[in-house]
Design a protein around this motif. Structure first.
Motif, PDB file in Angstrom:
ATOM      1  N   LEU A   1       0.835  -1.200   0.000  1.00 39.32           N
ATOM      2  CA  LEU A   1       0.000   0.000   0.000  1.00 39.32           C
ATOM      3  C   LEU A   1       0.873   1.254   0.000  1.00 39.32           C
ATOM      4  N   ALA A   2       1.961   1.233   0.758  1.00 38.03           N
ATOM      5  CA  ALA A   2       2.866   2.388   0.777  1.00 38.03           C
ATOM      6  C   ALA A   2       3.472   2.625  -0.605  1.00 38.03           C
ATOM      7  N   ALA A   3       3.840   1.536  -1.303  1.00 34.79           N
ATOM      8  CA  ALA A   3       4.406   1.690  -2.647  1.00 34.79           C
ATOM      9  C   ALA A   3       3.383   2.271  -3.611  1.00 34.79           C
ATOM     10  N   LEU A   4       2.138   1.833  -3.503  1.00 39.55           N
ATOM     11  CA  LEU A   4       1.079   2.393  -4.349  1.00 39.55           C
ATOM     12  C   LEU A   4       0.921   3.889  -4.108  1.00 39.55           C
ATOM     13  N   LEU A   5       0.923   4.291  -2.837  1.00 44.95           N
ATOM     14  CA  LEU A   5       0.767   5.711  -2.526  1.00 44.95           C
ATOM     15  C   LEU A   5       1.934   6.509  -3.088  1.00 44.95           C
ATOM     16  N   MET A   6       3.142   5.996  -2.993  1.00 43.36           N
ATOM     17  CA  MET A   6       4.298   6.699  -3.551  1.00 43.36           C
ATOM     18  C   MET A   6       4.149   6.888  -5.052  1.00 43.36           C
ATOM     19  N   ARG A   7       3.721   5.842  -5.767  1.00 45.45           N
ATOM     20  CA  ARG A   7       3.534   5.970  -7.214  1.00 45.45           C
ATOM     21  C   ARG A   7       2.434   6.986  -7.547  1.00 45.45           C
ATOM     22  N   ALA A   8       1.350   6.951  -6.765  1.00 44.41           N
ATOM     23  CA  ALA A   8       0.250   7.884  -7.018  1.00 44.41           C
ATOM     24  C   ALA A   8       0.693   9.323  -6.778  1.00 44.41           C
ATOM     25  N   LEU A   9       1.443   9.551  -5.692  1.00 42.66           N
ATOM     26  CA  LEU A   9       1.934  10.898  -5.412  1.00 42.66           C
ATOM     27  C   LEU A   9       2.875  11.381  -6.513  1.00 42.66           C
ATOM     28  N   GLN A  10       3.775  10.503  -6.961  1.00 47.32           N
ATOM     29  CA  GLN A  10       4.693  10.901  -8.024  1.00 47.32           C
ATOM     30  C   GLN A  10       3.932  11.246  -9.296  1.00 47.32           C
TER      31      GLN A  10
ATOM     32  N   ASN B   1       1.063  12.338  -9.525  1.00 43.45           N
ATOM     33  CA  ASN B   1       0.283  13.552  -9.295  1.00 43.45           C
ATOM     34  C   ASN B   1       1.187  14.774  -9.131  1.00 43.45           C
ATOM     35  N   GLY B   2       2.488  14.608  -9.422  1.00 45.67           N
ATOM     36  CA  GLY B   2       3.409  15.730  -9.340  1.00 45.67           C
ATOM     37  C   GLY B   2       3.839  16.082  -7.942  1.00 45.67           C
ATOM     38  N   ARG B   3       3.782  15.140  -7.006  1.00 45.24           N
ATOM     39  CA  ARG B   3       4.107  15.410  -5.605  1.00 45.24           C
ATOM     40  C   ARG B   3       5.265  14.503  -5.181  1.00 45.24           C
ATOM     41  N   GLN B   4       6.397  14.650  -5.874  1.00 38.69           N
ATOM     42  CA  GLN B   4       7.538  13.771  -5.643  1.00 38.69           C
ATOM     43  C   GLN B   4       8.072  13.893  -4.222  1.00 38.69           C
ATOM     44  N   ALA B   5       8.156  15.113  -3.703  1.00 36.14           N
ATOM     45  CA  ALA B   5       8.704  15.302  -2.363  1.00 36.14           C
ATOM     46  C   ALA B   5       7.869  14.560  -1.325  1.00 36.14           C
ATOM     47  N   GLU B   6       6.550  14.605  -1.475  1.00 32.96           N
ATOM     48  CA  GLU B   6       5.691  13.890  -0.535  1.00 32.96           C
ATOM     49  C   GLU B   6       5.857  12.381  -0.673  1.00 32.96           C
ATOM     50  N   ALA B   7       6.069  11.909  -1.902  1.00 30.43           N
ATOM     51  CA  ALA B   7       6.294  10.474  -2.104  1.00 30.43           C
ATOM     52  C   ALA B   7       7.557  10.025  -1.374  1.00 30.43           C
ATOM     53  N   LEU B   8       8.635  10.804  -1.482  1.00 34.52           N
ATOM     54  CA  LEU B   8       9.870  10.449  -0.788  1.00 34.52           C
ATOM     55  C   LEU B   8       9.702  10.536   0.724  1.00 34.52           C
TER      56      LEU B   8
ATOM     57  N   HIS C   1       6.981   9.987   2.357  1.00 32.99           N
ATOM     58  CA  HIS C   1       6.217   8.824   2.800  1.00 32.99           C
ATOM     59  C   HIS C   1       7.106   7.580   2.854  1.00 32.99           C
ATOM     60  N   TYR C   2       8.012   7.451   1.899  1.00 36.29           N
ATOM     61  CA  TYR C   2       8.942   6.312   1.928  1.00 36.29           C
ATOM     62  C   TYR C   2       9.764   6.320   3.217  1.00 36.29           C
ATOM     63  N   HIS C   3      10.310   7.482   3.577  1.00 31.09           N
ATOM     64  CA  HIS C   3      11.179   7.546   4.756  1.00 31.09           C
ATOM     65  C   HIS C   3      10.370   7.306   6.043  1.00 31.09           C
ATOM     66  N   ARG C   4       9.114   7.796   6.080  1.00 30.48           N
ATOM     67  CA  ARG C   4       8.292   7.515   7.263  1.00 30.48           C
ATOM     68  C   ARG C   4       8.022   6.023   7.394  1.00 30.48           C
ATOM     69  N   THR C   5       7.698   5.370   6.268  1.00 32.25           N
ATOM     70  CA  THR C   5       7.433   3.936   6.302  1.00 32.25           C
ATOM     71  C   THR C   5       8.682   3.159   6.690  1.00 32.25           C
TER      72      THR C   5
END
Length: 633
Positions: free
Chosen positions: A190-199, A201-208, A210-214
C-alpha cells in the motif's frame, strides 16, 4: 430479504429495515458462526469450541441451545434456523450475507474492465462498517472467521489501488491511499502504491517523505528494512530504476487461516500499528455541578443500548448548561473510552464559526499527525481522522455546533467511539440521516435550581429567605447561566438581602440588564442574541413581533396576525423558532416561551421595528382576537 452482517459488528436486519436486538455476549458468537456458514450444518460442538475458545464450562451445551432458541424467536418470519443432525443450519439466501456479497463483488471485479472493476470494488469495500466481527467475544472465533475476511479486504484495497493507478486517476487514488496507509503504516505494498500515485500527481517530495516515514516504522517496530516492492517504488520516484507496472493485487492465501494468536489490527496485516498519543482534551468539570438526574439517566440508557448509538445530541436553548452537562458526563466515561477524549468548541453561533476542516486539523495534530502530513481537503482529513480512530475507543465532544454539516465530518465511524454534540438547535439532520439520538436539555427543576444557589451562596443564606430564593429561580427561568450570574452578583455583595435583589429582577425593564456579569460572554442577553442572530430573516422578524404579544402562550393564528403572513408560512417560521429553542410547541397549535425570551423579543421589537410597524402588528392581533372571540368564548 433479511440482511445478515459480519463486516463490522454482527447485525441482523429485517425486511422492514429494523435491527434485531441480539443482545450481548456469546449469543453474538453463535449468530456469527451460523451466518458465516449459512445453509451449512454447524455442529453444537463446533459452536461450543468457538464460543469458549476450546475451554467450555460444563453447562456450555445448554447455553448454546438457549442461544439458538432465542435466535429462532428473533428470526421467526424472516429466516429459518433448523436442527440438522448434531447441529443447526441457518437457511437464507447467501446474498443476504454481507461477507458473501463482498467476495462475489471482488471476484467479479477481477474479470471486469478497469472502470467497472473500480465501481465493483468500491461497492464491495463500502460494505465494511469496521473490523469484522467487531463485537463478538472470544479469540478463536475471530481467528477462525475474521482473519480471512481481513486479508480479503486488504487484497481488495490493493486491487482498487492498482485499477485507479492504471486509469490515471491519481488524485482520487492519493485520497484513498492516505486513509488506507494511516490504518496500515507497515503495509509495504500500500505504501508503494501511494508513492507511485503521489509521483504521478506531481508530488515527488511527498512520495519520498512517505517512503522515509514507512522505512522508520519498519525499523522501529519490526527491526527490518523495506522489501522489494517498497524499494522499487523508491527507485522509481528517484528516477533511478526502470518503471514498473502497477503491482498486481495480492490474492488471499488459500487454505485455512494461519494458527497462532489473533491479529490485533482491523485488517490482520502485520503487527498492530503504533497507537497515536493518548489525548485528554476535556475541560475541567464544574465543581458544584448539581441536578440533571433525568438527562444523565437518559444518556446512560442510550449508552447501554445494543447496538449503541454512535452520536448523541444534547440540544437546548442558550444558557441551559449543555456544555457543563456534556463535560460532566464525559468525565464519568473516561474508563469506558480508555484511548482518550477529544474536545472542540465549534463556535457554531459566532461569526465566523469554526470550519470542520479546521477542527479536523486540530484533531489530527492531537492524534500525532505532523502538520506537513495533514491533507489539504476536508474529505481527505476526515478519511485520515476516521482511519486513526478505527479499532479504538475514544470519546469525541463537539461543543456548540451550529449545523449538522459542521459536525458530520467530525463524527467517528468506528463502533468503539462515541460523539457527544451540544447545540442550540436540534440538528435534526444528524438524527434523520446519521442515526444520532436527541436528548433535550431544558431549565433546571426548581429543587435543583435552589441547590445550585445554595452551593454558590451557602445554604444559610438561602434558608434565611426561602421565598425570595424561589422568586429568584422564577425570574431566572431556571436557566443555569442566569442563576450563576445572579449568584455571582450576590456573592460580590454578601450584605445584600436576597429579597432586595430579587425585587430588582421583578422589574421587567431591568431584568435582562441585571442578569449580566458585565462580560460580553456572560450575559443572558448576549446568549439570546447569538441564537437570534442565527435565525433566517423571516423567523427573526416573527420572533420580534411576538415580543408585542403580552403573554407566554401564543397561538399560531395570533402569530400569523402579528407577522401579517399566511398561516402556512408562519408555521414554518414557528418551527424554526422551536428548533432554536426560542419557543416550545404545545398541542393544538399553541406555543409557549420562557419569560426571559419574551422580554428579549420585546426589546428587539422596540429596537428594530418602527413604531408604525409595531402599531400595525398590534392592530392586526386585536382584529384577530375580535374575530375569534365568539369561538373562544
Amino acid at each position: 430479504m433479511v440482511e445478515l452482517r459480519l463486516l463490522g459488528p454482527v447485525e441482523i436486519e429485517t425486511d422492514e429495515g429494523l435491527p434485531l436486538a441480539l443482545g450481548a455476549g456469546r449469543i453474538r458468537t453463535v449468530a456469527a458462526v451460523l451466518i458465516s456458514e449459512v445453509n451449512q450444518a454447524v455442529t453444537v460442538q463446533r459452536l461450543i469450541d468457538l464460543a469458549w475458545d476450546g475451554e467450555p464450562p460444563a453447562r456450555a451445551r445448554g447455553v448454546v441451545h438457549n442461544h439458538v432458541h432465542r435466535l429462532r424467536q428473533l428470526l421467526d418470519g424472516h429466516a429459518e434456523l433448523v436442527t440438522r443432525g448434531q447441529g443447526y443450519v441457518l437457511i437464507a439466501d447467501p446474498a443476504a450475507v454481507d461477507s458473501h456479497r463482498f467476495r462475489s463483488l471482488v471476484s467479479a471485479a477481477r474479470d471486469a474492465d478497469p472502470r467497472a472493476a473500480v465501481a465493483m470494488l468500491r461497492r464491495a469495500l463500502g460494505l465494511w462498517r469496521g473490523e469484522a466481527l467487531a463485537d463478538v467475544p472470544g479469540d478463536r472465533v475471530r481467528r477462525t472467521l475474521g482473519v480471512g475476511l481481513a486479508q480479503a479486504r486488504v487484497a481488495a484495497l490493493q486491487e482498487l489501488g492498482a485499477k485507479l493507478l492504471l486509469l490515471g486517476r491519481y488524485g482520487e487514488l492519493v485520497t484513498e491511499l492516505t486513509a488506507w496507509t494511516a490504518e496500515h503504516p507497515l503495509h509495504e505494498e500500500l505504501a508503494a502504491l501511494l508513492m507511485r500515485a503521489l509521483q504521478a500527481n506531481g508530488r515527488q517530495a511527498e512520495a519520498l517523505d512517505h517512503y522515509h516515514r514507512t522505512r522508520r516504522h519498519l525499523k522501529e517496530q519490526l527491526g527490518i528494512d523495506p522489501g522489494p516492492a517498497l524499494g522499487a517504488a523508491y527507485l522509481e520516484v528517484l528516477g533511478r530504476g526502470p518503471a514498473v507496472p502497477p503491482p498486481a493485487a495480492v490474492r488471499p492465501p488459500a487454505g485455512p487461516p494461519p494458527a497462532g494468536p489473533p491479529p490485533a489490527g482491523p485488517y490482520a496485516e502485520g503487527p498492530r500499528p503504533a497507537a497515536p498519543p493518548r489525548v485528554a482534551q476535556l475541560p475541567p468539570a464544574v465543581v458544584d455541578f448539581c441536578g440533571r438526574a433525568r438527562e444523565l439517566a437518559v444518556l446512560e440508557q442510550h449508552l447501554d443500548r445494543v447496538p449503541r448509538p454512535h452520536c448523541l445530541v444534547l440540544a437546548g436553548g442558550g444558557g441551559t448548561g449543555k456544555t457543563s452537562l456534556a463535560v460532566q458526563w464525559a468525565h464519568r466515561l473516561t474508563a469506558e473510552f480508555p484511548d482518550g477524549q477529544l474536545f472542540v468548541d465549534l463556535r457554531g453561533f459566532e461569526r465566523p464559526p469554526m470550519r470542520a476542516g479546521t477542527a479536523l486539523s486540530a484533531f489530527l495534530r492531537a492524534l500525532g499527525v505532523p502538520e506537513a502530513a495533514i491533507p489539504d481537503s476536508v474529505p481527505e482529513r476526515a478519511a485520515l481522522y476516521r482511519s486513526l480512530l478505527a479499532g479504538r475507543r475514544m470519546l469525541v465532544v463537539l461543543d456548540n455546533a451550529g449545523t449538522a454539516e459542521q459536525t458530520r465530518p467530525l463524527l467517528p465511524a468506528t463502533p468503539g467511539c462515541l460523539a457527544v454534540v451540544t447545540s442550540r438547535r436540534r440538528l435534526s439532520g444528524l438524527v434523520v440521516r446519521d442515526g444520532a439520538v436527541l436528548v433535550g436539555v431544558g431549565p433546571l427543576t426548581p429543587g435543583d435550581a435552589l441547590r445550585l444557589l445554595a452551593n454558590a451562596l451557602g445554604p444559610q443564606r438561602i434558608e434565611a429567605d426561602k421565598p425570595a430564593a424561589r422568586e429568584l429561580v422564577r425570574w431566572c427561568d431556571g436557566l443555569p447561566l442566569a442563576l450563576r450570574i445572579a449568584a455571582a452578583r450576590l456573592m460580590a455583595h454578601p450584605e445584600w438581602p436576597l429579597g432586595w435583589w430579587t425585587r430588582k429582577l421583578a422589574d421587567e425593564r431591568r431584568r435582562l440588564q441585571e442578569l449580566s456579569a458585565h462580560d460580553a460572554d456572560l450575559a443572558v442577553e448576549a446568549s439570546l442574541y447569538l441564537t437570534y442572530r442565527a435565525l433566517s430573516s423571516g423567523a427573526a422578524r416573527l420572533f420580534r413581533v411576538l415580543g408585542l404579544h403580552p403573554g407566554p402562550r401564543v397561538g399560531e393564528l395570533d402569530a400569523a396576525a402579528l407577522a401579517g403572513r399566511d398561516v402556512a408560512r408562519t408555521r414554518r417560521h414557528l418551527a424554526e423558532l422551536c428548533d432554536a429553542h426560542l419557543l416550545e410547541e404545545q398541542p393544538q397549535g399553541h406555543y409557549v416561551r420562557p419569560e426571559l425570551v419574551r422580554l428579549y423579543a420585546a426589546q428587539c421589537a422596540v429596537a428594530e421595528e418602527t413604531r408604525s410597524d409595531r402599531d400595525l402588528a398590534v392592530r392586526r392581533l386585536l382584529d384577530q382576537v375580535a374575530r375569534l372571540r365568539p369561538a373562544r368564548g
